[in-house]
Design a protein around this motif. Structure first.
Motif, PDB file in Angstrom:
ATOM      1  N   GLU A  32      -8.885  96.711  69.953  1.00  0.00           N
ATOM      2  CA  GLU A  32      -9.005  96.785  71.410  1.00  0.00           C
ATOM      3  C   GLU A  32      -8.493  95.508  72.074  1.00  0.00           C
ATOM      4  OE1 GLU A  32      -9.265  99.506  72.667  1.00  0.00           O
ATOM      5  OE2 GLU A  32     -11.263 100.357  72.736  1.00  0.00           O
ATOM      6  N   GLY A  33      -8.853  94.364  71.502  1.00  0.00           N
ATOM      7  CA  GLY A  33      -8.439  93.101  72.100  1.00  0.00           C
ATOM      8  C   GLY A  33      -6.949  92.858  72.007  1.00  0.00           C
ATOM      9  N   ALA A  34      -6.376  93.097  70.826  1.00  0.00           N
ATOM     10  CA  ALA A  34      -4.942  92.866  70.638  1.00  0.00           C
ATOM     11  C   ALA A  34      -4.113  93.815  71.497  1.00  0.00           C
ATOM     12  CB  ALA A  34      -4.580  93.029  69.165  1.00  0.00           C
ATOM     13  N   SER A  35      -4.516  95.078  71.558  1.00  0.00           N
ATOM     14  CA  SER A  35      -3.765  96.050  72.357  1.00  0.00           C
ATOM     15  C   SER A  35      -3.875  95.738  73.848  1.00  0.00           C
ATOM     16  CB  SER A  35      -4.266  97.468  72.073  1.00  0.00           C
ATOM     17  OG  SER A  35      -5.647  97.595  72.365  1.00  0.00           O
ATOM     18  N   GLU A  36      -5.065  95.315  74.287  1.00  0.00           N
ATOM     19  CA  GLU A  36      -5.249  94.967  75.696  1.00  0.00           C
ATOM     20  C   GLU A  36      -4.433  93.731  76.064  1.00  0.00           C
ATOM     21  OE1 GLU A  36      -6.686  95.306  79.564  1.00  0.00           O
ATOM     22  OE2 GLU A  36      -6.935  96.702  77.893  1.00  0.00           O
ATOM     23  N   ALA A  37      -4.465  92.714  75.196  1.00  0.00           N
ATOM     24  CA  ALA A  37      -3.702  91.493  75.461  1.00  0.00           C
ATOM     25  C   ALA A  37      -2.207  91.778  75.504  1.00  0.00           C
ATOM     26  CB  ALA A  37      -4.014  90.451  74.389  1.00  0.00           C
ATOM     27  N   ALA A  38      -1.726  92.558  74.539  1.00  0.00           N
ATOM     28  CA  ALA A  38      -0.298  92.880  74.498  1.00  0.00           C
ATOM     29  C   ALA A  38       0.124  93.692  75.714  1.00  0.00           C
ATOM     30  CB  ALA A  38       0.028  93.645  73.211  1.00  0.00           C
ATOM     31  N   SER A  39      -0.730  94.629  76.138  1.00  0.00           N
ATOM     32  CA  SER A  39      -0.377  95.457  77.296  1.00  0.00           C
ATOM     33  C   SER A  39      -0.350  94.631  78.577  1.00  0.00           C
ATOM     34  CB  SER A  39      -1.371  96.617  77.432  1.00  0.00           C
ATOM     35  OG  SER A  39      -2.672  96.148  77.732  1.00  0.00           O
ATOM     36  N   ILE A  40      -1.283  93.679  78.725  1.00  0.00           N
ATOM     37  CA  ILE A  40      -1.307  92.828  79.919  1.00  0.00           C
ATOM     38  C   ILE A  40      -0.045  91.973  79.993  1.00  0.00           C
ATOM     39  CG2 ILE A  40      -2.440  90.824  80.969  1.00  0.00           C
ATOM     40  CD1 ILE A  40      -5.108  92.000  80.098  1.00  0.00           C
ATOM     41  N   LEU A  41       0.293  91.314  78.881  1.00  0.00           N
ATOM     42  CA  LEU A  41       1.475  90.453  78.876  1.00  0.00           C
ATOM     43  C   LEU A  41       2.752  91.265  79.074  1.00  0.00           C
ATOM     44  CD1 LEU A  41       0.505  88.028  75.962  1.00  0.00           C
ATOM     45  CD2 LEU A  41       0.423  87.585  78.423  1.00  0.00           C
ATOM     46  N   THR A  42       2.792  92.467  78.495  1.00  0.00           N
ATOM     47  CA  THR A  42       3.972  93.320  78.666  1.00  0.00           C
ATOM     48  C   THR A  42       4.115  93.768  80.111  1.00  0.00           C
ATOM     49  OG1 THR A  42       3.752  94.120  76.388  1.00  0.00           O
ATOM     50  CG2 THR A  42       5.120  95.417  77.878  1.00  0.00           C
ATOM     51  N   LYS A  43       2.991  94.157  80.731  1.00  0.00           N
ATOM     52  CA  LYS A  43       3.046  94.587  82.130  1.00  0.00           C
ATOM     53  C   LYS A  43       3.464  93.443  83.049  1.00  0.00           C
ATOM     54  CE  LYS A  43      -1.052  96.623  81.870  1.00  0.00           C
ATOM     55  NZ  LYS A  43      -2.290  97.356  82.254  1.00  0.00           N
ATOM     56  N   ARG A  44       3.000  92.227  82.760  1.00  0.00           N
ATOM     57  CA  ARG A  44       3.418  91.081  83.572  1.00  0.00           C
ATOM     58  C   ARG A  44       4.917  90.832  83.421  1.00  0.00           C
ATOM     59  NH1 ARG A  44      -0.359  92.437  85.333  1.00  0.00           N
ATOM     60  NH2 ARG A  44      -2.399  91.439  85.631  1.00  0.00           N
ATOM     61  N   ALA A  45       5.416  90.957  82.191  1.00  0.00           N
ATOM     62  CA  ALA A  45       6.849  90.764  81.962  1.00  0.00           C
ATOM     63  C   ALA A  45       7.665  91.844  82.664  1.00  0.00           C
ATOM     64  CB  ALA A  45       7.135  90.767  80.461  1.00  0.00           C
ATOM     65  N   ILE A  46       7.163  93.078  82.641  1.00  0.00           N
ATOM     66  CA  ILE A  46       7.870  94.175  83.303  1.00  0.00           C
ATOM     67  C   ILE A  46       7.877  93.976  84.814  1.00  0.00           C
ATOM     68  CG2 ILE A  46       7.723  96.643  83.823  1.00  0.00           C
ATOM     69  CD1 ILE A  46       6.798  97.072  80.948  1.00  0.00           C
ATOM     70  N   PRO A  51      -8.728  88.906  76.491  1.00  0.00           N
ATOM     71  CA  PRO A  51      -9.190  90.185  75.934  1.00  0.00           C
ATOM     72  C   PRO A  51      -9.336  90.177  74.420  1.00  0.00           C
ATOM     73  CG  PRO A  51      -7.499  90.571  77.585  1.00  0.00           C
ATOM     74  CD  PRO A  51      -7.527  89.104  77.339  1.00  0.00           C
ATOM     75  N   ILE A  52      -8.370  89.582  73.716  1.00  0.00           N
ATOM     76  CA  ILE A  52      -8.464  89.590  72.254  1.00  0.00           C
ATOM     77  C   ILE A  52      -9.605  88.697  71.781  1.00  0.00           C
ATOM     78  CG2 ILE A  52      -6.761  87.726  71.935  1.00  0.00           C
ATOM     79  CD1 ILE A  52      -5.839  89.244  69.420  1.00  0.00           C
ATOM     80  N   ILE A  53      -9.844  87.586  72.493  1.00  0.00           N
ATOM     81  CA  ILE A  53     -10.971  86.717  72.135  1.00  0.00           C
ATOM     82  C   ILE A  53     -12.290  87.429  72.412  1.00  0.00           C
ATOM     83  CG2 ILE A  53     -12.129  84.537  72.652  1.00  0.00           C
ATOM     84  CD1 ILE A  53      -9.395  83.371  73.348  1.00  0.00           C
ATOM     85  N   ALA A  54     -12.394  88.056  73.589  1.00  0.00           N
ATOM     86  CA  ALA A  54     -13.640  88.713  73.987  1.00  0.00           C
ATOM     87  C   ALA A  54     -13.992  89.858  73.046  1.00  0.00           C
ATOM     88  CB  ALA A  54     -13.520  89.222  75.420  1.00  0.00           C
ATOM     89  N   ASN A  55     -13.042  90.763  72.805  1.00  0.00           N
ATOM     90  CA  ASN A  55     -13.328  91.941  71.987  1.00  0.00           C
ATOM     91  C   ASN A  55     -13.553  91.584  70.521  1.00  0.00           C
ATOM     92  OD1 ASN A  55     -12.932  94.593  73.683  1.00  0.00           O
ATOM     93  ND2 ASN A  55     -11.327  93.203  74.359  1.00  0.00           N
ATOM     94  N   SER A  56     -12.771  90.640  70.005  1.00  0.00           N
ATOM     95  CA  SER A  56     -12.951  90.231  68.609  1.00  0.00           C
ATOM     96  C   SER A  56     -14.287  89.525  68.420  1.00  0.00           C
ATOM     97  CB  SER A  56     -11.802  89.313  68.175  1.00  0.00           C
ATOM     98  OG  SER A  56     -10.559  89.964  68.302  1.00  0.00           O
ATOM     99  N   PHE A  57     -14.656  88.685  69.383  1.00  0.00           N
ATOM    100  CA  PHE A  57     -15.914  87.948  69.283  1.00  0.00           C
ATOM    101  C   PHE A  57     -17.111  88.888  69.362  1.00  0.00           C
ATOM    102  CE2 PHE A  57     -19.220  85.199  71.386  1.00  0.00           C
ATOM    103  CZ  PHE A  57     -19.509  84.452  70.254  1.00  0.00           C
ATOM    104  N   ILE A  58     -17.067  89.844  70.296  1.00  0.00           N
ATOM    105  CA  ILE A  58     -18.162  90.808  70.420  1.00  0.00           C
ATOM    106  C   ILE A  58     -18.245  91.679  69.164  1.00  0.00           C
ATOM    107  CG2 ILE A  58     -19.008  92.789  71.718  1.00  0.00           C
ATOM    108  CD1 ILE A  58     -19.352  90.032  73.067  1.00  0.00           C
ATOM    109  N   GLY A  59     -17.087  92.088  68.646  1.00  0.00           N
ATOM    110  CA  GLY A  59     -17.085  92.860  67.403  1.00  0.00           C
ATOM    111  C   GLY A  59     -17.655  92.071  66.240  1.00  0.00           C
TER     112      GLY A  59
END
Length: 343
Positions: free
Chosen positions: A39-53, A300-308
């Protein structure tokens, strides 16, 4: 036509959203920590990709083309959940799933409702439910093909767009980081509901309750004049929601924390709340322009990984209490750093 495509894509996402964490942990056998990483990696990647787009589309003549292509990718890749079981392909598909978002109110209600109605006929087979997303995905693909053919060859781009203007704004980095760290994926809420004894058929209804209160509260937040106050109330309610998820005694009372969570999300995701962190101008240029999107992508990746990790090695109690604490810290920092807004 674009709005129709966005609504179909949102319907498809909401159809599988409340069942995705159960599919990952119970069917594929992943740990809760692995779910957090996905969840964290996919959310982080999607945010950075959307900003680049967003940045790229400001320079291209076809401002609509790139968003349409991301919408297409998001729609047609979702059925692939039924065919892959490895953590890497699942993460890639989840990344595409989150690539394009929409605030279609009807889709947010119809998606979970459709999941609730379809599950008994599918013998509670998650893969069959994922395959049903082929239908809206195919419709989106056809409509986008028609839209691309009708695009004008050139579109006049303003020299100073909203995205470029956003670079001038000051970001309250510290409270925004705590705010993001205290907002892990809603997948953990579904796992908590099942941990308390909720059946698979009930999960879409709980998510339907969440979306219903999100819609109601966002309508209120959109009409209120004091956006900052509404945003702060939303953060406080979100911390209360996480605490209620911790201490709720029976699954029959689960509608209450889900309603609180939906209300909080509606108040913090309104346009005024979304721009709250960018409400002050940075006249000194002390904040590098790359820092806000970088922080937004990494949290997002820090938050979701840490909670997991906390859930996997200790308990859901500790995980949700830390989420509540992070939201309260963000709330306190906002009061301290923006005294003029508190009145």
């Amino acid at each position: 036509m674009t709005k129709i495509c966005q609504s179909l894509n949102e319907f498809s996402r909401e159809l599988i959203y409340p069942l995705f964490p159960i599919f990952i942990t119970k069917v594929l056998g992943f740990s809760i920590l692995q779910l957090g990483v996905i969840e964290g990696a996919s959310e982080a990647a999607s945010i950075l990709t959307k900003r680049a787009i967003e940045r790229k589309s400001e320079k291209e003549t076809h401002k609509v083309l790139l968003p349409l292509l991301t919408l297409l990718v998001s729609s047609i890749t979702r059925p692939l959940f039924a065919f892959f079981e490895g953590i890497f392909p699942i993460s890639l598909i989840r990344f595409a799933d989150k690539l394009e978002g929409n605030k279609s109110m009807i889709a947010k209600l119809l998606g979970p409702l459709a999941a609730f109605l379809l599950l008994p006929y599918l013998d509670f087979n998650y893969k069959k439910l994922f395959l049903i997303t082929v239908i809206p995905g195919a419709i989106v693909a056809v409509l986008i093909y028609i839209s691309i053919r009708e695009l004008p060859r050139s579109v006049k781009v303003d020299k100073e767009s909203e995205f470029l203007q956003g670079k001038k704004s000051k970001t309250l980095i510290l409270p925004k980081i705590f705010f993001s760290l205290g907002n892990p994926s809603g997948s953990f809420l579904m796992l908590r509901a099942q941990e308390l004894g909720s059946t698979t058929s009930v999960l879409p209804i709980l998510w339907l309750i969440t979306n219903s209160f999100l819609i109601l509260s966002s309508r209120y937040g959109g009409k209120t004049k004091n956006k900052s106050k509404t945003f702060l109330i939303g953060i406080f309610l979100r911390s209360i929601a996480y605490i209620s998820f911790t201490f709720i005694p029976f699954d029959s009372h689960l509608w209450l924390p889900f309603a609180l969570y939906g209300t909080a999300m509606g108040l913090t995701e309104i346009p005024g709340g979304k721009s709250y962190f960018e409400s002050k101008r940075d006249k000194t240029n002390r904040i590098p322009p790359y820092l806000p999107p970088l922080a937004e992508g990494l949290t997002p990746i820090i938050a979701n990984s840490f909670i997991g990790f906390l859930w996997n090695w200790w308990s859901s109690f500790l995980a949700f209490m830390i989420c509540a604490g992070l939201n309260l810290i963000a709330l306190g920092l906002l009061f301290l750093l923006t005294p003029s807004d508190n009145s």
